[in-house]
Design an enzyme around this catalytic site. Structure first.
Site, short mmCIF file in Angstrom:
data_model
loop_
_atom_site.label_atom_id
_atom_site.label_comp_id
_atom_site.label_asym_id
_atom_site.label_seq_id
_atom_site.Cartn_x
_atom_site.Cartn_y
_atom_site.Cartn_z
N HIS A 90 -41.67 -50.10 -23.53
CA HIS A 90 -42.98 -50.00 -24.19
C HIS A 90 -42.81 -49.28 -25.52
O HIS A 90 -41.97 -48.37 -25.65
CB HIS A 90 -44.03 -49.31 -23.32
CG HIS A 90 -43.74 -47.88 -22.96
ND1 HIS A 90 -44.05 -46.82 -23.78
CD2 HIS A 90 -43.17 -47.33 -21.86
CE1 HIS A 90 -43.69 -45.69 -23.20
NE2 HIS A 90 -43.14 -45.96 -22.04
N ASP A 92 -45.59 -48.03 -27.26
CA ASP A 92 -46.62 -47.02 -27.46
C ASP A 92 -46.09 -45.67 -26.96
O ASP A 92 -45.16 -45.61 -26.15
CB ASP A 92 -47.92 -47.39 -26.75
CG ASP A 92 -47.81 -47.32 -25.23
OD1 ASP A 92 -46.92 -48.01 -24.69
OD2 ASP A 92 -48.58 -46.58 -24.59
N ASP A 123 -38.84 -42.15 -24.78
CA ASP A 123 -39.90 -42.75 -23.98
C ASP A 123 -40.90 -43.47 -24.89
O ASP A 123 -41.86 -42.88 -25.32
CB ASP A 123 -40.60 -41.64 -23.19
CG ASP A 123 -41.69 -42.14 -22.28
OD1 ASP A 123 -41.63 -43.31 -21.87
OD2 ASP A 123 -42.61 -41.35 -21.97
N GLU A 156 -48.77 -48.55 -22.24
CA GLU A 156 -48.28 -47.97 -20.98
C GLU A 156 -48.71 -46.52 -20.82
O GLU A 156 -49.10 -46.09 -19.74
CB GLU A 156 -46.75 -48.09 -20.92
CG GLU A 156 -46.15 -47.80 -19.55
CD GLU A 156 -45.89 -46.33 -19.29
OE1 GLU A 156 -45.73 -45.94 -18.11
OE2 GLU A 156 -45.85 -45.53 -20.26
N GLU A 157 -48.62 -45.75 -21.90
CA GLU A 157 -48.93 -44.33 -21.80
C GLU A 157 -50.41 -44.06 -21.54
O GLU A 157 -50.77 -43.03 -20.99
CB GLU A 157 -48.50 -43.60 -23.09
CG GLU A 157 -47.01 -43.65 -23.38
CD GLU A 157 -46.17 -42.86 -22.39
OE1 GLU A 157 -46.71 -42.36 -21.39
OE2 GLU A 157 -44.96 -42.74 -22.64
N HIS A 423 -43.11 -36.57 -23.29
CA HIS A 423 -44.51 -36.16 -23.24
C HIS A 423 -44.72 -34.74 -23.77
O HIS A 423 -45.87 -34.31 -23.87
CB HIS A 423 -45.11 -36.27 -21.83
CG HIS A 423 -45.20 -37.67 -21.31
ND1 HIS A 423 -46.05 -38.03 -20.28
CD2 HIS A 423 -44.55 -38.80 -21.65
CE1 HIS A 423 -45.91 -39.32 -20.03
NE2 HIS A 423 -44.99 -39.80 -20.84
#
Length: 454
Positions: A90, A92, A123, A156-157, A423
């Protein structure tokens, strides 16, 4: 020892990969227009689509999904009769949080102490580059032995389910014999790991109202119900005294029977301050891979700077609940909603809204694809055997793909090892991990093609 031409090719491609990752990280592709303009995600999607076209992919398309985000698809045909492998990543990313806390700008890939820093570096923009590197290495060494589909998700996030719903409406698009999800990570740097389980996730927004408007805390304090205080009571009810998650009716006593996560290692990985206790009971593996966990990920409240002596009329929070395999996410959502409503004090008005959900996932690690991956990891990480671990996070698409394609084998690998701090501020990727996992994935595609021919 015989030289590995695939590994040599990947090594030669790393400078190009760094430059490309820098371009991709520069897009502030947070799939929330309240944080960054939607155009940032659209430009990132266009970049991914152009990269696929450059690699010779056919039918490249930027897909408008039901949640308003865009996913990018492409097909690279392989030899006649070859199996099809779907590669997922992903583009995003999570918001950068406190940009002032970053040691370098979050959307500017920066090398420091042997790592590359930037939001999405691990990520999962790095995961997309991992796929490209593996395919480039194969093309330089005889060709790609399988048909390859790539899907790069755009939300996705956010957990808003756009790609899941698009795939359900177009089930022929992502059909594959096996699926490699490039969005997890090794147990630690240098230890090749596949992820066997993912916790599901439900995301709720809870609002508490007590007054028609804010009041002077001196004139009315002591009798007028404070909505922020009521909300704090509600949120506190979600944890037992030892910090264990406590949602009425939701079991929280399962045990993990795989790889052990030593508490000392976890404290180091999580950067727990000296003297601060871990929360919950059972082993660390139990707590993060086999049991539900609740987190308050945001509260709307007056900031300390500029605060006035007021009783708050309303307050709200966003609550995330991670749900382990074996528990139904929909049922967990109902239990969490009922818990929040039940534990709201003083007759305050409470409204709970679900804003995201994804099911837990458990892979079949006995499948032939895992044997092919184990052999590939020995090539990518000489002298190391593949390990199997859980993952506390969620990838909602996994269960959708498993339901749509029940005969497909699903493997989860990636760049998000503990040092990556995904994150969080100062997210980074290990270029060595990017290189080794790209070599691993290339060897996996070769091994998998051979296993199907046999």
């Amino acid at each position: 020892m015989t030289a590995d031409p695939i590994a040599e090719t990947v090594a030669s491609l790393m400078p190009r990969a760094r430059a490309e990752l820098a371009e991709l990280v520069a897009f502030r592709s947070v799939a929330d227009p309240a944080v960054f303009p939607k155009s940032e995600c659209e430009e990132a999607a266009a970049w991914v689509a152009d990269a696929l076209r450059t690699e010779g992919f056919q039918d490249v398309a930027v897909l408008d999904t039901p949640d308003g985000s865009q996913s990018v698809y492409g097909l690279l045909p392989g030899p006649e009769g070859a199996p099809t492998v779907l590669l997922y990543a992903h583009y995003d990313v999570q918001p950068p949080l406190d940009e002032a806390a970053w040691l370098s700008p979050p959307f500017e890939l920066t090398e420091r102490d042997g790592r590359w820093y930037g939001r999405g570096a691990a990520d999962c923009k790095g995961g997309f580059l991992m796929h490209l590197l593996a395919l480039r290495a194969l093309k330089a060494n005889g060709g790609v032995p399988v048909s390859v589909k790539v899907i790069a998700e755009g939300s996705e996030e956010q957990g808003t389910g756009g790609l899941e719903r698009y795939a359900e409406a177009h089930p022929e698009l992502l059909t594959a014999d096996t699926i490699v999800i490039g969005d997890t990570g090794n147990f630690r740097v240098g230890l090749p790991t596949v992820t066997a389980t993912l916790r599901g996730m439900t995301l709720l927004r809870v609002r508490v109202d007590t007054l028609e408007g804010n009041l002077h805390s001196g004139q009315f304090g002591g009798a007028a119900p404070d909505a922020l205080a009521a909300l704090i009571r509600v949120l506190d009810s979600l944890r037992a005294e030892d910090g264990s998650t406590r949602v009425d009716g939701l079991a929280a006593d399962a045990v993990w029977d795989g790889l052990d996560y030593p508490e000392a290692d976890f404290r180091t990985d999580a950067k727990v301050l000296d003297g601060v206790e871990l929360i919950g009971d059972g082993t660390v593996s139990d707590r993060i891979w086999a049991r539900p966990s609740v987190t308050v990920i945001g509260i709307d409240a007056p900031p300390v700077v500029g605060a006035t002596p007021s009783i708050q009329a309303g307050a709200r929070a966003t609550v995330s609940l991670r749900v382990p395999p074996g528990q139904d996410t929909g049922e967990a959502t109902k239990l969490l909603t009922a818990h929040l409503e039940k534990h709201t004090p003083w007759g305050a008005r409470v409204a709970v809204e679900q804003i995201g959900q994804g099911a837990a996932f458990r892979a079949d690690t006995s499948s032939p694809a895992y044997a092919a991956m184990a052999e590939a990891m020995r090539a990518g990480y000489p002298g190391q055997d593949m390990q199997t671990a859980g993952q506390g996070g969620s990838i909602p698409l996994c269960n959708t793909l498993a339901a749509l394609y029940p005969s497909a084998e699903i493997l989860l690998i990636g760049l998000s090892e503990p040092s990556a701090q995904i994150h969080a501020v100062n997210e980074s990727v290990s270029p060595e991990e990017l290189e080794r996992l790209s070599v691993t994935e290339a060897h996996f595609l070769v091994n998998y093609a051979e296993s199907k021919r046999g």
